[in-house]
Design an enzyme around this catalytic site. Structure first.
Site, PDB file in Angstrom:
ATOM      1  N   ASP A 100     -11.552   1.807   3.072  1.00  0.00           N
ATOM      2  CA  ASP A 100     -11.862   0.386   2.857  1.00  0.00           C
ATOM      3  C   ASP A 100     -13.330   0.173   2.470  1.00  0.00           C
ATOM      4  O   ASP A 100     -13.678  -0.857   1.907  1.00  0.00           O
ATOM      5  CB  ASP A 100     -11.624  -0.407   4.160  1.00  0.00           C
ATOM      6  CG  ASP A 100     -10.223  -0.988   4.268  1.00  0.00           C
ATOM      7  OD1 ASP A 100      -9.656  -1.367   3.232  1.00  0.00           O
ATOM      8  OD2 ASP A 100      -9.717  -1.072   5.400  1.00  0.00           O
ATOM      9  N   LYS A 143       0.832  -1.198   0.000  1.00  0.00           N
ATOM     10  CA  LYS A 143       0.000   0.000   0.000  1.00  0.00           C
ATOM     11  C   LYS A 143       0.875   1.259   0.000  1.00  0.00           C
ATOM     12  O   LYS A 143       0.571   2.244  -0.668  1.00  0.00           O
ATOM     13  CB  LYS A 143      -0.952  -0.021   1.206  1.00  0.00           C
ATOM     14  CG  LYS A 143      -2.065  -1.055   1.030  1.00  0.00           C
ATOM     15  CD  LYS A 143      -2.809  -1.438   2.293  1.00  0.00           C
ATOM     16  CE  LYS A 143      -3.723  -2.636   1.982  1.00  0.00           C
ATOM     17  NZ  LYS A 143      -4.485  -3.144   3.108  1.00  0.00           N
ATOM     18  N   GLN A 158      -5.261  -2.189   9.196  1.00  0.00           N
ATOM     19  CA  GLN A 158      -5.063  -3.495   8.563  1.00  0.00           C
ATOM     20  C   GLN A 158      -5.702  -4.598   9.415  1.00  0.00           C
ATOM     21  O   GLN A 158      -5.480  -4.667  10.624  1.00  0.00           O
ATOM     22  CB  GLN A 158      -3.551  -3.741   8.384  1.00  0.00           C
ATOM     23  CG  GLN A 158      -3.208  -4.970   7.582  1.00  0.00           C
ATOM     24  CD  GLN A 158      -3.632  -4.917   6.119  1.00  0.00           C
ATOM     25  OE1 GLN A 158      -3.737  -3.846   5.522  1.00  0.00           O
ATOM     26  NE2 GLN A 158      -3.899  -6.059   5.533  1.00  0.00           N
TER      27      GLN A 158
HETATM   28  N1  GUN Z   1      -6.805  -7.425   5.355  1.00  0.00           N
HETATM   29  C1  GUN Z   1      -6.919  -8.124   4.202  1.00  0.00           C
HETATM   30  N2  GUN Z   1      -7.499  -7.370   3.260  1.00  0.00           N
HETATM   31  C2  GUN Z   1      -7.753  -6.167   3.811  1.00  0.00           C
HETATM   32  C3  GUN Z   1      -8.325  -4.966   3.322  1.00  0.00           C
HETATM   33  O1  GUN Z   1      -8.763  -4.850   2.169  1.00  0.00           O
HETATM   34  N3  GUN Z   1      -8.394  -3.948   4.223  1.00  0.00           N
HETATM   35  C4  GUN Z   1      -7.965  -4.058   5.500  1.00  0.00           C
HETATM   36  N4  GUN Z   1      -8.091  -3.013   6.292  1.00  0.00           N
HETATM   37  N5  GUN Z   1      -7.429  -5.163   5.983  1.00  0.00           N
HETATM   38  C5  GUN Z   1      -7.326  -6.209   5.139  1.00  0.00           C
END
Ligand code: GUN
Length: 281
Positions: A118, A51, A95
Site C-alpha cells: 500500500d 484485488k 484492508q
Molecule cells: N481502503 C480503501 N482504500 C484502501 C487501500 O488502498 N488500501 C487499504 N489497505 N485499504 C483501503
C-alpha cells in the site's frame, strides 16, 4: 475526453501477466499477495474481491484472510508478524478501515516496510517525501499513470487537490509536485473553495461526498480526476465526488466513477506486489 481506467488497467495487467509468466522459470515461484480483511463491511468485501480477481488475471498468488470484526488488536498484530516472517509472502495488505478498537496506525506500522504494498508505512511515506526509493501508494500512482497515458502535460500546470488524507490527498499532491505542477491542497474547510478550484488546470477530488464538485467549480478545459466512491443518495448507485454530467460539459479530460481511478488503484497494487517480489530476489 473520458479516460477509461478500466481499459488502461486491462492493458497494463495484460503486460504484467506476460512478465509474471516468466517468473517461475527465473525465480522458482510467482509473487504472493496476502490481503487481510477484518469484519464484513460490504464495500471492503467488494474491494478485496477486486484485488483477488486482478491477482488472478496477472498470475499473482492471492491469499485473502478473513477475520471476525471482534478480533483483538494483539491477534491481528500476531498475524502480521507471522506474515512478515514468511519468506514466501511478498506483499501484505490490511484492508482499511479497521474496527474502532484496533489502532490503524499500529497495524500499518507493524507491516514489514518491504512488504508494504500500500505504501502506507511511515518509513515508506517518509521516503516518498524525501524522494528516496519507496513503494508509491496505489491510488496516487494510478492517477499519475492515467494523466500521462491521456497525454496530459503536468509540468508547469496549476493543480488543485481537494482532500488531505494520507491515502490519497497528500501523496497525490506530492507526486504532482514532483512532476513540476504547482499544487494547492484544499479541503472541506477551505474558504470560497470554488474560487480556488476555478484556478485549477488539473483538479483532483478525493473528499468522499457525492456530487460535491459542481460545474461552476471547474474552469473551461480543466482536467478533472474523480477519486470519490460514494452511493448516490437518490439512486443508490455508485457515484463519484464530481457531478459528472455537468462537469463533462466543461472539462477537457475527466474520469468516470465507476471505471476511472478505481481500476487503476488495483492495477498499481499488482505492480507494487511485483516490485516487492523482485526486491526480495
Ligand atoms: N481502503 C480503501 N482504500 C484502501 C487501500 O488502498 N488500501 C487499504 N489497505 N485499504 C483501503
Amino acid at each position: 475526453m473520458i479516460i477509461s481506467g478500466k481499459e488502461l488497467s486491462a492493458k497494463l495487467k495484460a503486460d504484467m501477466a506476460v512478465q509474471v509468466a516468466g517468473f517461475p522459470e527465473k525465480y522458482g515461484r510467482v509473487p504472493h499477495l496476502v490481503v487481510v480483511l477484518v469484519g464484513d463491511d460490504p464495500a471492503s468485501v467488494s474491494y478485496v474481491k477486486g484485488k483477488a480477481k486482478a491477482s488472478e488475471v496477472v498470475g499473482i498468488k492471492n491469499t485473502t484472510i478473513r477475520k471476525p470484526a471482534d478480533i483483538t488488536e494483539a491477534e491481528l498484530l500476531g498475524l502480521i508478524a507471522t506474515l512478515n516472517a514468511d519468506p514466501e509472502v511478498d506483499g501484505i495488505l490490511v484492508q482499511l478501515p479497521l474496527p474502532a478498537h484496533i489502532s490503524e496506525a499500529k497495524v500499518i506500522e507493524a507491516i514489514d516496510k518491504t512488504k508494504d504494498v500500500d505504501g502506507f508505512h511511515p518509513l515508506n511515506v517518509a521516503a516518498l517525501w524525501q524522494k528516496q526509493p519507496c513503494t508509491v501508494p496505489c491510488t496516487p500512482k494510478g492517477i499519475i499513470r492515467m494523466l500521462k497515458s491521456a497525454g496530459v502535460e503536468i509540468s508547469g500546470k496549476r493543480a488543485v487537490v481537494i482532500g488531505r488524507s494520507n491515502i490519497v490527498g497528500l501523496p497525490v499532491a506530492k507526486l504532482l509536485l514532483d512532476e513540476n505542477a504547482t499544487v494547492t491542497i484544499a479541503h472541506s474547510r477551505t474558504k470560497d473553495l470554488p474560487s480556488v478550484t476555478r484556478e485549477a488546470d488539473i483538479l483532483v477530488v478525493a473528499i468522499g461526498r457525492p456530487r460535491f464538485v459542481t460545474a461552476d467549480m471547474i474552469s473551461d478545459g480543466a482536467v478533472v480526476i474523480d477519486v470519490g466512491v460514494n452511493r448516490d443518495p437518490e439512486t443508490g448507485k455508485l457515484c463519484g465526488d464530481v457531478d459528472f454530467a455537468a462537469a463533462q460539459q466543461k472539462a477537457s479530460v475527466i474520469t468516470p466513477v465507476p471505471g476511472g481511478v478505481g481500476p487503476m488503484t488495483i492495477c498499481c497494487l499488482m505492480e507494487n506486489t511485483i516490485e516487492c517480489f523482485l526486491h526480495r530476489q
